[in-house]
Scaffold this active site. Structure first.
Site, PDB file in Angstrom:
ATOM      1  N   HIS A  99      89.426  19.471  49.239  1.00 42.07           N
ATOM      2  CA  HIS A  99      89.397  18.014  49.113  1.00 42.07           C
ATOM      3  C   HIS A  99      89.487  17.260  50.418  1.00 42.07           C
ATOM      4  O   HIS A  99      89.480  16.031  50.415  1.00 42.07           O
ATOM      5  CB  HIS A  99      90.533  17.530  48.209  1.00 42.07           C
ATOM      6  CG  HIS A  99      90.261  17.767  46.756  1.00 42.07           C
ATOM      7  ND1 HIS A  99      89.625  16.836  45.966  1.00 42.07           N
ATOM      8  CD2 HIS A  99      90.513  18.834  45.970  1.00 42.07           C
ATOM      9  CE1 HIS A  99      89.517  17.328  44.733  1.00 42.07           C
ATOM     10  NE2 HIS A  99      90.041  18.533  44.713  1.00 42.07           N
TER      11      HIS A  99
ATOM     12  N   LYS B  21      93.041   1.440  47.930  1.00 42.17           N
ATOM     13  CA  LYS B  21      93.080   2.893  48.083  1.00 42.17           C
ATOM     14  C   LYS B  21      94.344   3.200  48.864  1.00 42.17           C
ATOM     15  O   LYS B  21      94.987   2.277  49.365  1.00 42.17           O
ATOM     16  CB  LYS B  21      91.853   3.411  48.837  1.00 42.17           C
ATOM     17  CG  LYS B  21      91.536   2.602  50.105  1.00 42.17           C
ATOM     18  CD  LYS B  21      90.273   3.085  50.817  1.00 42.17           C
ATOM     19  CE  LYS B  21      88.994   2.662  50.166  1.00 42.17           C
ATOM     20  NZ  LYS B  21      88.196   3.764  49.657  1.00 42.17           N
ATOM     21  N   ARG B  22      94.735   4.471  48.964  1.00 44.86           N
ATOM     22  CA  ARG B  22      95.896   4.791  49.780  1.00 44.86           C
ATOM     23  C   ARG B  22      95.719   4.219  51.190  1.00 44.86           C
ATOM     24  O   ARG B  22      94.597   4.159  51.710  1.00 44.86           O
ATOM     25  CB  ARG B  22      96.102   6.317  49.837  1.00 44.86           C
ATOM     26  CG  ARG B  22      96.594   6.897  48.529  1.00 44.86           C
ATOM     27  CD  ARG B  22      97.913   6.293  48.097  1.00 44.86           C
ATOM     28  NE  ARG B  22      98.984   6.682  48.962  1.00 44.86           N
ATOM     29  CZ  ARG B  22      99.908   7.599  48.686  1.00 44.86           C
ATOM     30  NH1 ARG B  22      99.891   8.194  47.510  1.00 44.86           N
ATOM     31  NH2 ARG B  22     100.852   7.905  49.548  1.00 44.86           N
TER      32      ARG B  22
ATOM     33  N   LYS C  41      90.971   5.704  56.565  1.00 47.00           N
ATOM     34  CA  LYS C  41      90.291   4.803  55.632  1.00 47.00           C
ATOM     35  C   LYS C  41      90.056   3.428  56.259  1.00 47.00           C
ATOM     36  O   LYS C  41      89.325   2.598  55.715  1.00 47.00           O
ATOM     37  CB  LYS C  41      91.092   4.678  54.342  1.00 47.00           C
ATOM     38  CG  LYS C  41      91.126   5.980  53.508  1.00 47.00           C
ATOM     39  CD  LYS C  41      91.978   5.813  52.262  1.00 47.00           C
ATOM     40  CE  LYS C  41      92.090   7.061  51.421  1.00 47.00           C
ATOM     41  NZ  LYS C  41      90.962   7.226  50.469  1.00 47.00           N
TER      42      LYS C  41
ATOM     43  N   THR D 150      86.258   8.120  45.206  1.00 51.98           N
ATOM     44  CA  THR D 150      85.865   7.886  43.817  1.00 51.98           C
ATOM     45  C   THR D 150      86.033   6.410  43.475  1.00 51.98           C
ATOM     46  O   THR D 150      85.378   5.923  42.553  1.00 51.98           O
ATOM     47  CB  THR D 150      86.706   8.733  42.834  1.00 51.98           C
ATOM     48  OG1 THR D 150      88.097   8.546  43.135  1.00 51.98           O
ATOM     49  CG2 THR D 150      86.336  10.193  42.940  1.00 51.98           C
TER      50      THR D 150
ATOM     51  N   LYS E  90      83.752   3.713  41.015  1.00 50.55           N
ATOM     52  CA  LYS E  90      84.236   2.779  39.983  1.00 50.55           C
ATOM     53  C   LYS E  90      83.699   1.376  40.251  1.00 50.55           C
ATOM     54  O   LYS E  90      83.268   0.672  39.334  1.00 50.55           O
ATOM     55  CB  LYS E  90      85.770   2.735  39.974  1.00 50.55           C
ATOM     56  CG  LYS E  90      86.438   4.060  39.672  1.00 50.55           C
ATOM     57  CD  LYS E  90      87.949   3.994  39.996  1.00 50.55           C
ATOM     58  CE  LYS E  90      88.541   5.381  40.148  1.00 50.55           C
ATOM     59  NZ  LYS E  90      89.866   5.370  40.791  1.00 50.55           N
TER      60      LYS E  90
HETATM   61  C1  LIG Z   1      90.228   5.770  42.017  1.00 50.21           C
HETATM   62  C2  LIG Z   1      91.616   5.679  42.509  1.00 50.21           C
HETATM   63  C3  LIG Z   1      91.954   6.179  43.767  1.00 50.21           C
HETATM   64  C4  LIG Z   1      90.934   6.782  44.716  1.00 50.21           C
HETATM   65  O1  LIG Z   1      90.403   5.756  45.517  1.00 50.21           O
HETATM   66  P1  LIG Z   1      89.553   6.069  46.846  1.00 50.21           P
HETATM   67  O2  LIG Z   1      89.009   4.737  47.216  1.00 50.21           O
HETATM   68  O3  LIG Z   1      88.487   7.020  46.450  1.00 50.21           O
HETATM   69  O4  LIG Z   1      90.500   6.615  47.841  1.00 50.21           O
HETATM   70  C5  LIG Z   1      93.258   6.078  44.183  1.00 50.21           C
HETATM   71  N1  LIG Z   1      94.197   5.497  43.410  1.00 50.21           N
HETATM   72  C6  LIG Z   1      93.907   4.981  42.196  1.00 50.21           C
HETATM   73  C7  LIG Z   1      94.984   4.341  41.402  1.00 50.21           C
HETATM   74  C8  LIG Z   1      92.610   5.068  41.705  1.00 50.21           C
HETATM   75  O5  LIG Z   1      92.333   4.563  40.482  1.00 50.21           O
END
Ligand SMILES: *Cc1c(COP(=O)(O)O)cnc(C)c1O
Length: 836
Positions: free
Chosen positions: A376, A565-566, A571, A673, A677
């Protein structure tokens, strides 16, 4: 004499009775009231929490028959099964999803409505099951949903942490962590404790080798170990309207004895009870580090606990049913979600050799044919290495096996590249610092190694795992991530679901590529207007939540620009923050011709020990404070940091987003991911050529994506001679931004607090090369702002993004895992009967 019992007749009657649970409004209402009034002892005017609970129980009843029948279908025929081993399952809420997949949302809505209750309000009451950090854990949850929908016999194995991901509060702009005692409000309504599948897990002690006097075989005993109980809790995973309910089995640690009786008798009451809590500490809390190694003894215990409990469970059930292990590999597959469960390689060997008495070669063939590993991340700080000494103390027998695996493996390397001792050293599972490299253990012990997006998988082959790729090119493959459209479109965006239904039906709920059909509608003004209304309603819902959480109003006409995101340097939330300062600086100097109003949303948790990430949160909050309170700025720019970003928040955020920020340094984001979304819900992406952005860009084309920044090879090339000052000298915009930051404009009463950040981005050693991409980012942002002003065209682009998001369904991802790695047959539910 008991009455004669006609088994066949009785089972048929019981099965019929069970199958006859009503899915209609009247039966749902009756069951809801029964749980509320009889089981919980409450009434209709009780707190929402009890109403939610009563509804959950009545919903769970409706899953139960399918669940039992699915379990029976698994076991009535000898069929191949896969087991998804993951330290994290970021489930979020379950009520909405379970109603959707059962196909009883309307009936339930009606039943509650008739009682004067609002389903949505009860759904909001559910606490998130936050058993994961971010993308990796959420992926596991999406995978489970898709496997059930595809009727694949896949079982999830994880840990039932008593405390999930911490809750984030923002105080004076700083992150404050609060424990998430998610089980503290009464039992979790979706789980069922299954004591009958309890397993014993060993820690410590020694391993003793001796020759069995009867067989003459070498036997190994793991002795004097401390034993901890692993008690499973099963969570139902329903497929979409297909009568299939798979299982997620979460292990909870329990002390073997209530307390140590001998110590108690000796008068040390405290020690006797302390021992118990020590054992139960194993599943106490989720480690809150995303993409960085934890390195703690307790974390290693968690990993082994998961792996040992799950493998013993599988092996025991196989043994009970079939006995012989000669065809075990043909019927079982294990997928390792990152290296966290890679001790599974050693543990399966241990069970097969020490317990089932297979010889090494048989056991090794089974292990390598059943294990598959998903990587990952390429970030070096995430690569797990455990000191050999620690394993010696904690897991003496698995360590012996790992060292023997390594000895045989290195012999193989020496055979292939004679005299290349450097290569042997590089590839050794035991590294120069006496650490066990978990990724190498996973690769050596698996028949499949995959990355999670095309670019990422390529970089694994060319870089991180190149030695292994040269040895075993056939092991390496790509499986681009996805998200489940049941949660991330149908569930979270009911307005868009209705619009889609009116035009193309609902086939896309299980066939996401059907969304293609809306692309031609992008050319009709009426559809665009409907699309606009849907997006606007979703922005309204999001704005309401933001106002509630932060007190800041997002004007609905402004472009909703979102990065959630984190928080991590790779990032590059900092790059986004610099752009916000740039916009603010433009407003302050009156450079606002053809201005597009923008509302910028940040959200995400920082690992509690990650100082830089926490400073970034503080910087964003200080910028927001300054921008939102400046009358000269007004509606031109709004900025908020949304506290406690989590799954249920994302379910409101992604449908209300116009612009999705996916701006990592090229080559650093494995897939992402969140990007999918947003795209699925009609947001346009501003992004670098990184992770799955590459495939998103491929799908929508450059006209429908705001691309910027260095590409991976350019980043790697520039690294050798990166000079941030060069980029500062080139850009007046950047000079203005850094001028404000360095003058302490955002920290006037807190001198020096951002010095660290300023130093980091101006350093030639900045691994994330923020300043190198600044100008290109500003230009892409400016294009996005211009594009947004052309509403009609923006709507077209938005529709195209949704229309082409079909490939990012985890249904596609799971079908590929199955075709290339697991090779399972979908479960046939016809003719499956169950007993009570
Ligand atoms: C989808 C999701 C992530 C992943 O987000 P990235 O932008 O791909 O890092 C992290 N936390 C939550 C709560 C999510 O729904």
């Amino acid at each position: 004499m008991t009455a004669p019992f006609d088994t066949a007749k009785q089972s048929a009657a019981i099965a019929k009775m069970l199958d006859n649970i009503g899915m209609d409004k009247t039966s749902i209402e009756a069951d809801f009231l029964k749980y509320l009034c009889h089981t919980l002892g409450r009434q209709l005017d009780s707190e929402d929490y009890y109403l939610f609970k009563a509804l959950s129980y009545s919903t769970r009843d409706r899953l139960m028959t399918h669940w039992k029948r699915t379990w029976a279908a698994y076991n009535q025929h000898k069929l191949k099964k896969a087991y998804y081993l993951s330290m994290e399952f970021l489930i979020g809420r379950s009520l909405t999803n379970n109603l959707l997949n059962l196909g009883i949302e309307d009936a339930t809505h009606q039943a509650l409505y008739d009682l004067g209750l609002d389903l949505e309000q009860l759904e909001e009451t559910e606490r998130d099951a936050g058993l994961g950090n971010g993308g990796l854990g959420r992926l596991a949850a999406c995978f489970m949903d898709s496997c059930a929908t595809l009727r694949l016999p896949v079982m999830g194995y994880g840990l039932r942490y008593e405390y999930g991901m911490f809750r984030q509060q923002i105080q004076n702009g700083y992150q404050v962590e609060e424990p998430d005692h998610w089980l503290g409000f009464g039992p979790y309504p979706w789980e069922i404790q299954r004591n009958e599948y309890t397993q014993l897990i060993k820690f410590g002690g020694t391993s003793r080798h001796y020759v069995d006097p009867v067989s003459g075989r070498l036997i190994v005993h793991w002795e004097h170990a401390e034993v901890v109980l692993a008690v499973p809790y099963d969570v139902p995973i329903p497929g979409f309207k297909n009568a299939t309910v798979n299982t997620l089995r979460l292990w909870s640690a329990m002390a073997k004895e209530g307390f140590n009786l001998s110590e108690f008798n000796a008068g040390s009451y405290h020690e006797a009870v302390a021992d118990k809590s020590q054992a139960e500490n194993i599943t106490k809390v989720l480690y809150p580090n995303d993409t960085s190694e934890n390195g703690k003894v307790l974390r290693l215990k968690q990993q082994y606990f998961l792996v040992s409990a799950s493998l013993q469970d599988v092996v025991q059930q196989w043994n009970d049913r079939y006995g012989s292990f000669s065809d075990f590999a043909e019927y079982n597959a294990f997928q390792l979600n990152d290296t966290h469960p890679s001790l599974a390689v050693a543990e399966l060997m241990r069970l097969l050799i020490d317990k089932e008495r297979l010889d090494w070669d048989q056991a090794w063939a089974i292990t390598t044919q059943t294990m598959a590993y998903t990587n990952h991340t390429l970030l070096p700080e995430a690569l797990e290495r455990w000191p050999r000494k620690l394993l010696q103390e904690l897991l003496p027998r698995p360590l012996e096996i790992i060292l023997e695996i390594n000895r045989r493996f290195l012999a193989q390397v020496a055979m292939r590249w004679p005299a290349d001792t450097q290569r042997q050293q590089r590839m050794s599972i035991l590294d120069d610092n006496d650490n066990i490299c978990m990724a190498y253990l996973a690769i050596v012990g698996s028949h499949s190694v995959n990355g999670v997006a095309a670019l990422h998988s390529q970089l694994l082959q060319d870089g991180l795992f190149n030695d292994f790729y040269q040895l075993w090119p056939e092991k390496f493959n790509n499986k681009t991530n996805g998200v489940t459209q049941r949660r991330w479109l149908a569930g979270c965006n009911p307005a868009m679901r209705t619009l889609l239904k009116d035009h193309i039906g609902e086939g896309w709920i299980t066939q996401l590529t059907d969304l293609q059909q809306i692309e031609s509608l992008a050319e009709t003004a009426e559809f665009r207007e409907q699309w606009y209304q849907v997006k606007r309603a979703n922005k309204q819902r999001l704005a309401k939540l933001i106002l509630q959480e932060t007190g800041v109003s997002f004007p609905l006409d402004s472009m909703f620009d979102v990065q959630v995101k984190r928080i991590h340097e790779y990032k590059r939330q900092l790059l986004n923050a610099l752009h916000v300062i740039h916009l603010y600086s433009r407003i302050k100097r009156g450079d606002t011709d053809n201005w597009t109003n923008r509302a910028v949303l940040f959200g995400g948790k920082a690992a509690p020990g990650y100082a830089m990430a926490k400073q970034i949160i503080k910087l964003i909050n200080n910028i927001a404070q300054m921008v939102n309170n400046d009358p000269q700025v007004g509606d031109k720019l709004k900025v908020v940091f949304f506290p406690n970003y989590r799954v249920s928040a994302m379910e409101v955020i992604c449908p209300g987003t116009d612009l999705s920020e996916q701006i990592s340094t090229a080559g650093k984001e494995a897939s992402g991911t969140g990007n999918m979304k947003f795209m699925m819900n009609g947001a346009l992406t501003i992004g670098t050529l990184d992770g799955a952005n590459v495939e998103i860009l491929d799908a929508v084309g450059e006209r429908n994506f705001f691309l910027f920044g260095l590409k991976t090879p350019e980043v790697e090339e520039l690294r050798h001679h990166y000079n941030p000052q060069y980029f500062i000298d080139q850009s007046h915009d950047l000079q203005a931004v850094l001028g404000l930051l360095e003058a302490g404009h955002f920290n006037q009463f807190e001198p020096g607090i951002f010095d660290n950040i300023i130093r980091a981005i101006k350093s030639p050693d900045d691994p994330w090369m923020i300043l190198a991409d600044f100008q290109s980012y500003v230009e892409a942002q400016s294009k996005a702002a211009m594009a947004y002003r052309d509403r009609d065209n923006w709507l077209r682009q938005s529709i195209i993004n949704t229309a082409r998001s079909g490939i990012f369904s985890t249904d596609r991802t799971m079908a590929q895992y199955n075709q290339d790695i697991w090779k399972l047959q979908p479960i046939e539910m016809d003719g499956i009967t169950i007993q009570c």
